[in-house]
Design an enzyme around this catalytic site. Sequence first.
Site, PDB file in Angstrom:
ATOM      1  N   CYS A 156       2.015 -15.003   7.555  1.00  0.00           N
ATOM      2  CA  CYS A 156       1.885 -15.419   6.281  1.00  0.00           C
ATOM      3  C   CYS A 156       1.674 -17.256   6.433  1.00  0.00           C
ATOM      4  O   CYS A 156       1.467 -17.671   5.381  1.00  0.00           O
ATOM      5  CB  CYS A 156       2.874 -15.286   5.294  1.00  0.00           C
ATOM      6  SG  CYS A 156       3.256 -13.247   5.153  1.00  0.00           S
ATOM      7  N   LYS A 181       4.311 -16.144  -5.960  1.00  0.00           N
ATOM      8  CA  LYS A 181       4.938 -14.968  -6.814  1.00  0.00           C
ATOM      9  C   LYS A 181       3.688 -15.017  -7.959  1.00  0.00           C
ATOM     10  O   LYS A 181       3.267 -13.823  -8.542  1.00  0.00           O
ATOM     11  CB  LYS A 181       6.191 -15.666  -7.721  1.00  0.00           C
ATOM     12  CG  LYS A 181       6.414 -14.651  -8.734  1.00  0.00           C
ATOM     13  CD  LYS A 181       6.843 -13.362  -8.601  1.00  0.00           C
ATOM     14  CE  LYS A 181       5.973 -12.261  -8.460  1.00  0.00           C
ATOM     15  NZ  LYS A 181       5.520 -11.842  -9.827  1.00  0.00           N
ATOM     16  N   HIS A 194      -0.513 -14.496  -3.047  1.00  0.00           N
ATOM     17  CA  HIS A 194      -0.346 -14.550  -1.669  1.00  0.00           C
ATOM     18  C   HIS A 194      -1.517 -13.986  -0.787  1.00  0.00           C
ATOM     19  O   HIS A 194      -1.258 -13.077  -0.330  1.00  0.00           O
ATOM     20  CB  HIS A 194       0.895 -14.090  -1.316  1.00  0.00           C
ATOM     21  CG  HIS A 194       1.444 -14.063   0.080  1.00  0.00           C
ATOM     22  ND1 HIS A 194       1.139 -15.251   0.807  1.00  0.00           N
ATOM     23  CD2 HIS A 194       2.415 -13.354   0.735  1.00  0.00           C
ATOM     24  CE1 HIS A 194       1.459 -15.068   2.035  1.00  0.00           C
ATOM     25  NE2 HIS A 194       2.415 -13.971   1.984  1.00  0.00           N
TER      26      HIS A 194
HETATM   27  C1  LIG Z   1       5.081  -4.921  -5.719  1.00  0.00           C
HETATM   28  C2  LIG Z   1       3.943  -4.027  -5.312  1.00  0.00           C
HETATM   29  C3  LIG Z   1       4.502  -2.780  -4.257  1.00  0.00           C
HETATM   30  C4  LIG Z   1       3.115  -3.473  -6.490  1.00  0.00           C
HETATM   31  O1  LIG Z   1       2.042  -2.678  -6.096  1.00  0.00           O
HETATM   32  P1  LIG Z   1       1.666  -1.267  -7.113  1.00  0.00           P
HETATM   33  O2  LIG Z   1       2.956  -0.812  -7.585  1.00  0.00           O
HETATM   34  O3  LIG Z   1       0.954  -0.627  -6.202  1.00  0.00           O
HETATM   35  O4  LIG Z   1       1.083  -2.242  -7.985  1.00  0.00           O
HETATM   36  P2  LIG Z   1      -0.597  -2.041  -8.509  1.00  0.00           P
HETATM   37  O5  LIG Z   1      -1.282  -2.795  -7.443  1.00  0.00           O
HETATM   38  O6  LIG Z   1      -0.747  -0.686  -8.772  1.00  0.00           O
HETATM   39  O7  LIG Z   1      -0.655  -3.006  -9.853  1.00  0.00           O
HETATM   40  C5  LIG Z   1       0.052  -2.121 -11.049  1.00  0.00           C
HETATM   41  C6  LIG Z   1       0.203  -3.308 -12.120  1.00  0.00           C
HETATM   42  O8  LIG Z   1       1.085  -4.334 -11.610  1.00  0.00           O
HETATM   43  C7  LIG Z   1       0.618  -5.842 -11.570  1.00  0.00           C
HETATM   44  N1  LIG Z   1       1.146  -6.166 -10.178  1.00  0.00           N
HETATM   45  C8  LIG Z   1       1.165  -5.749  -9.058  1.00  0.00           C
HETATM   46  N2  LIG Z   1       1.888  -6.264  -8.133  1.00  0.00           N
HETATM   47  C9  LIG Z   1       2.417  -7.469  -9.036  1.00  0.00           C
HETATM   48  C10 LIG Z   1       3.606  -8.313  -8.721  1.00  0.00           C
HETATM   49  N3  LIG Z   1       3.685  -8.502  -7.457  1.00  0.00           N
HETATM   50  N4  LIG Z   1       3.856  -9.015  -9.826  1.00  0.00           N
HETATM   51  C11 LIG Z   1       3.446  -8.808 -10.794  1.00  0.00           C
HETATM   52  N5  LIG Z   1       2.718  -7.801 -11.226  1.00  0.00           N
HETATM   53  C12 LIG Z   1       2.237  -6.999 -10.098  1.00  0.00           C
HETATM   54  C13 LIG Z   1      -0.835  -5.461 -11.176  1.00  0.00           C
HETATM   55  O9  LIG Z   1      -1.564  -6.435 -11.714  1.00  0.00           O
HETATM   56  C14 LIG Z   1      -1.174  -4.206 -12.332  1.00  0.00           C
HETATM   57  O10 LIG Z   1      -1.354  -4.894 -13.531  1.00  0.00           O
HETATM   58  P3  LIG Z   1      -2.122  -4.043 -14.538  1.00  0.00           P
HETATM   59  O11 LIG Z   1      -1.907  -2.716 -14.786  1.00  0.00           O
HETATM   60  O12 LIG Z   1      -2.098  -4.983 -15.839  1.00  0.00           O
HETATM   61  O13 LIG Z   1      -3.610  -4.311 -14.067  1.00  0.00           O
HETATM   62  C15 LIG Z   1       2.922  -4.885  -4.522  1.00  0.00           C
HETATM   63  O14 LIG Z   1       2.480  -6.080  -5.235  1.00  0.00           O
HETATM   64  C16 LIG Z   1       3.746  -5.468  -3.168  1.00  0.00           C
HETATM   65  O15 LIG Z   1       3.801  -4.632  -2.123  1.00  0.00           O
HETATM   66  N6  LIG Z   1       3.832  -6.825  -3.174  1.00  0.00           N
HETATM   67  C17 LIG Z   1       4.572  -7.399  -1.819  1.00  0.00           C
HETATM   68  C18 LIG Z   1       3.416  -7.882  -1.001  1.00  0.00           C
HETATM   69  C19 LIG Z   1       4.053  -8.370   0.319  1.00  0.00           C
HETATM   70  O16 LIG Z   1       4.957  -7.854   0.893  1.00  0.00           O
HETATM   71  N7  LIG Z   1       3.567  -9.595   0.923  1.00  0.00           N
HETATM   72  C20 LIG Z   1       3.969 -10.027   2.104  1.00  0.00           C
HETATM   73  C21 LIG Z   1       4.902 -10.794   1.958  1.00  0.00           C
HETATM   74  S1  LIG Z   1       5.726 -11.338   3.278  1.00  0.00           S
END
Ligand SMILES: CC(C)(COP(=O)(O)OP(=O)(O)OC[C@H]1O[C@@H](n2cnc3c(N)ncnc32)[C@H](O)[C@@H]1OP(=O)(O)O)[C@@H](O)C(=O)NCCC(=O)NCCS
Length: 384
Positions: A83, A328, A332
């Site tokens: 990252c 956030k 990212h």
């Molecule tokens: C948190 C997480 C698991 C959610 O994934 P998910 O449950 O599959 O969510 P989806 O992609 O199906 O999205 C569902 C809804 O939530 C929203 N959403 C997804 N991730 C979000 C987040 N992090 N914050 C806010 N909203 C989020 C989407 O926009 C979608 O909204 P909508 O229904 O209005 O279109 C995923 O975003 C994640 O793993 N994030 C971390 C990424 C990461 O690890 N990066 C590296 C960092 S070191």
Amino acid sequence: MRETWVIGAASNRFGKMRETGREAATEVALAAIESAGIEPRQIGYTFVANAFGVAEHQAHVGPLINTGLGIPEVPSCTIESACSSSSAALHEAFVHVSGGFTDAALVVGSEKLSHLDTLAATSYFACGADYPFETKNGATFPGLYATLASTSQPAYATRPEMFGAIAVKNHANGARNPHAHFQKPISMETYLASPMIASPLRLYDCCPFSDGAAALVVAAKEATPSPAREPLVIRASARAGSIAGMHDRPDMLGLPATRAAAEIAYRQAKMTPRDIQFAEVHDCFTIAEALALEDLGFFPRGTGAKESFDGTTARDGRFPVNPSGGLKAKGHPVSATGAGQVVEIFEQFNGLAGARAVPHAEIALAHNVGATGGSCSVHIFSRR
Ligand SMILES: CC(C)(COP(=O)(O)OP(=O)(O)OC[C@H]1O[C@@H](n2cnc3c(N)ncnc32)[C@H](O)[C@@H]1OP(=O)(O)O)[C@@H](O)C(=O)NCCC(=O)NCCS
């Protein structure tokens, strides 16, 4: 060393891109070069950050970007530091330019993952952890940062509302940023009602998976004394590492690589944390922002989240943090994230930040972490 500036910067809107990573990289690179008021042929080296090009079946993207810019003869290479890839690329550009190897370098970070589902994207990202000890045993980044959160939460009696305050603040800032993935504010009630992802981290504690591209032009002051925009003077460009696997670290109440990079950066800049007026920090999860604020020396250990709860780090607070919306809310896109933080500082210093402007800012810091802190960059910028 020669005085070295960021003279041009550009980003697209993070979120979902129609273009490929390579197309987006070329577009933002051209926009950054135009914003600097120079010609592509003045670029002497292109440093590309692109950690997950293989997910698009495209590696070795530098020559393709340079060809698109009409400068195929210019050397390029891809820098991978999870990252923190594009802040690592910025550091390499700084070393080349300040050391006199080239007068101007292009830094471009690009990532596209939105064609993958959450499971596939999580699996790709997890390759940045310690595979045999962490990933192979089921650890994901939400899980690893949840471990950091559950270590520090009882140690400092941090309440969920304190982490929530970081998410609410960053979404409020993202709502003012046209580059942001999420441009809608959230309330504390929405935060508290959001589903648990990896206890104690909820949905709104996590950054999303984003596509995005951001580019910077780094140049020697003596080679471009009158750039088109107010340049960012690079006062410090520091990198540090630490033990990658969290299980081997003696201390889980912070990231050692952040502390080490910050110490080098403050020494280079001859500054202390008190000199910094605002910061873009690596908030891949809310706990990461809290720990960063402590590791960077802005607040005492155990108080980073509380300061957000108290409003200190709001855009109009005493010490604004992540006026862009941070990872956030701005999003990212891994390899574009570090360059994107610098685009924010460039826009702030050039009066281009609109409704999210931080008033009277002269000195700012950018902090970008690779994975759970195996690598880290800290850059400090000032106006001329
Ligand atoms: C948190 C997480 C698991 C959610 O994934 P998910 O449950 O599959 O969510 P989806 O992609 O199906 O999205 C569902 C809804 O939530 C929203 N959403 C997804 N991730 C979000 C987040 N992090 N914050 C806010 N909203 C989020 C989407 O926009 C979608 O909204 P909508 O229904 O209005 O279109 C995923 O975003 C994640 O793993 N994030 C971390 C990424 C990461 O690890 N990066 C590296 C960092 S070191």
